[in-house]
Motif scaffolding. Structure first.
Motif: not given
Lengths: 243, 243
Positions: A65-66, A69, A73, A93-94, B86, B90, B94, B216, B222, B224-225
Motif C-alpha cells: 500500500e505504501i 501511494d 504520487s 489509491l482508494k 501534493l 493528499f 485522507k 507524513y 508514511d 501508518r504501519h
C-alpha cells in the motif's frame, strides 16, 4: 496493452506507468484474497501454523500500500493527468487503502485464533462465521474482478450482494445473543466467533467500497453515500465513459 | 495568511486554493466534533430527539467529504503541485475520509439508541461507554488541532494516547463478558453498550490516522504501519520540513 479503456494518452510512457499502478493494485488484491482464503482455512481446519503466517502476509500488504501511494504520487507530480486519468489514479489509491484494511481484518482473525486456548480452537465452533467469511471472500473476488475489467454493472450487482451479507451478519448476531442467553457457559466461546464475524462483515464493506470506486471510474460520480436505486438510475441515464 | 507553512508558492491563487481546502477540512472537523459531543449527550441524558438529529448531521458531513474530494481533484488537475503541496492535498483528502467515518460512527450510535426499547435508554447503562467516548472526543479534538497547526510532536503524543483507549476498550470488553456471565439477564443490555464502545474505539483509530497524516505532512514519511518508537526515531534524526 491497456486494459483500462479510459482516455487516450498521448504519452506511451504515461500509459505504461498507469498500467504498472494498476498491476500493483491487482497484485495486492491477489495477496489479500489469498489471506482471506488462509484465514478461512485456519478456522475450518484449526490450523495454528497458518494463523501465524497471516500476520506476516499482512506486513507485505502494508508495504504494498505504501509503495502504491508513493508510485501514485510520483505520477501525479511528474505528469499533468487529465480528469479521467486522475480518476483512475484516485480510484486505485482508494482501493489499495481498502485492501490494506481487509488484510488487517484477516490478520486480526489469525491473532484472535492464536489467543484462544487450544480447546477453543475447535473448527466446529466456527461453522457460522466461516459461512459469513465465504460470502465475504466471494464479494472481494467479484469487486477486484469488476475493478480489473472496469465493469460498472458487475460492481452494482456486488453492491446488492453486500446488503445480503449485512443481513446475514445481523441474524448471526441475534442468534449469538440467543445462544448466550440460553446457556451462559457459551458466552466466551460465542464472543470469539462474534469478533470474527465482525471482521467478515467489514471485509464485505470494503468490497462494497471498491465497487463504488469502479462506478466512480466509469461514471465520474461519487456514489459512496447513494442508495443502490439511485446508482441504478445514474447508470441508466448517463452513459459510462468506458461504454 | 497561510497557516500551513509548507513550501512557498509562486502563485497566490494556488495558495488561496490550498487554504480553502484546508478550511473546508477544518469546518468538516468542527461538525464531526460536534457530532461526537451530541452522541455523548444522547447517552448521558437519554435524549431521543437529539439522537434523531445525528443522522441528519452525518449526511451533511458526507456531502462535505464529496465536495472536498472534488475540490482536491480540481486543484490537482489545474495545478502541477510540487511534492510538498501534493502531500498536503493528499493528507487533507485522507483526513476527510477518516472524519467521514467518524461521522458514520456517531450516527450509528444515534440509530442504535433509537432502536432500543424506552426502558433500555437509561443513561445509567451507558456510564462506561461515555467514559470511552470522552477519551475518543479528546483525541479527535487533539488530532484536528495538530493537523491545523501541522504539529508533529502533538500528533505523536496523541498516537500514544490511542494505545491507552485501546487498553481501556479491551478491559471494558472483559468486564462486559464478566457481567454477562454473572447475570445472563444483562446480555442484551450489555450488548448495546458493547456496540457503542466499539464505535468509540474506532473513533480513536481514526484520530490516530489523522495524526499519522500530520507526521507524513511534516516528515514526508508514511508512518501508518510504524511503531511509535520508530516514529520517534524518525523525528529525532530527520528535521521536519516545517521546523
Amino acid at each position: 496493452m491497456n486494459q483500462f479503456p479510459i482516455g487516450e494518452h498521448i504519452s506511451q510512457e504515461f500509459n505504461s506507468e498507469l498500467g504498472g499502478l494498476r498491476r500493483q493494485l491487482l497484485t495486492m488484491g491477489g495477496l489479500v484474497e489469498q489471506q482471506i482464503i488462509d484465514a478461512l482455512r485456519v478456522l475450518r481446519e484449526g490450523d495454528s501454523a497458518l494463523a501465524e503466517k497471516l500476520d506476516q502476509a499482512d506486513q507485505e500488504i502494508n508495504q504494498l500500500e505504501i509503495a502504491l501511494d508513493e508510485a501514485g504520487s510520483h505520477i501525479l507530480v511528474r505528469r499533468q493527468p487529465a480528469a479521467s486519468d486522475l480518476r483512475l489514479i484516485f480510484a486505485i489509491l482508494k482501493a489499495s487503502s481498502d485492501l490494506e484494511r481487509v488484510g488487517d481484518e484477516a490478520s486480526k482473525i489469525g491473532r484472535l485464533f492464536l489467543s484462544l486456548p487450544i480447546q477453543e480452537r475447535d473448527p466446529a465452533g466456527f461453522h457460522e462465521v466461516v459461512r459469513l467469511g465465504e460470502a465475504a471472500q466471494n464479494i472481494i473476488h467479484g469487486a477486484l474482478d469488476a475493478f480489473a475489467r472496469v465493469d460498472a454493472n458487475a460492481a452494482l450487482t456486488i453492491l446488492r450482494e453486500d446488503f445480503r451479507i449485512d443481513r446475514d451478519y445481523e441474524s448471526f448476531i441475534r442468534q449469538s445473543i440467543t445462544y448466550m442467553m440460553e446457556d451462559p457457559r457459551t458466552i466466551r466461546r460465542v464472543f470469539n466467533s462474534l469478533w470474527i464475524g465482525r471482521s467478515m462483515e467489514r471485509i464485505g464493506d470494503h468490497a462494497k467500497n471498491i465497487c463504488e470506486y469502479v462506478i466512480y471510474l466509469v461514471y465520474g460520480k461519487d456514489v459512496r453515500h447513494a442508495r443502490t436505486d439511485e446508482i441504478e438510475k445514474l447508470m441508466h441515464t448517463r452513459p459510462g465513459t468506458s461504454k
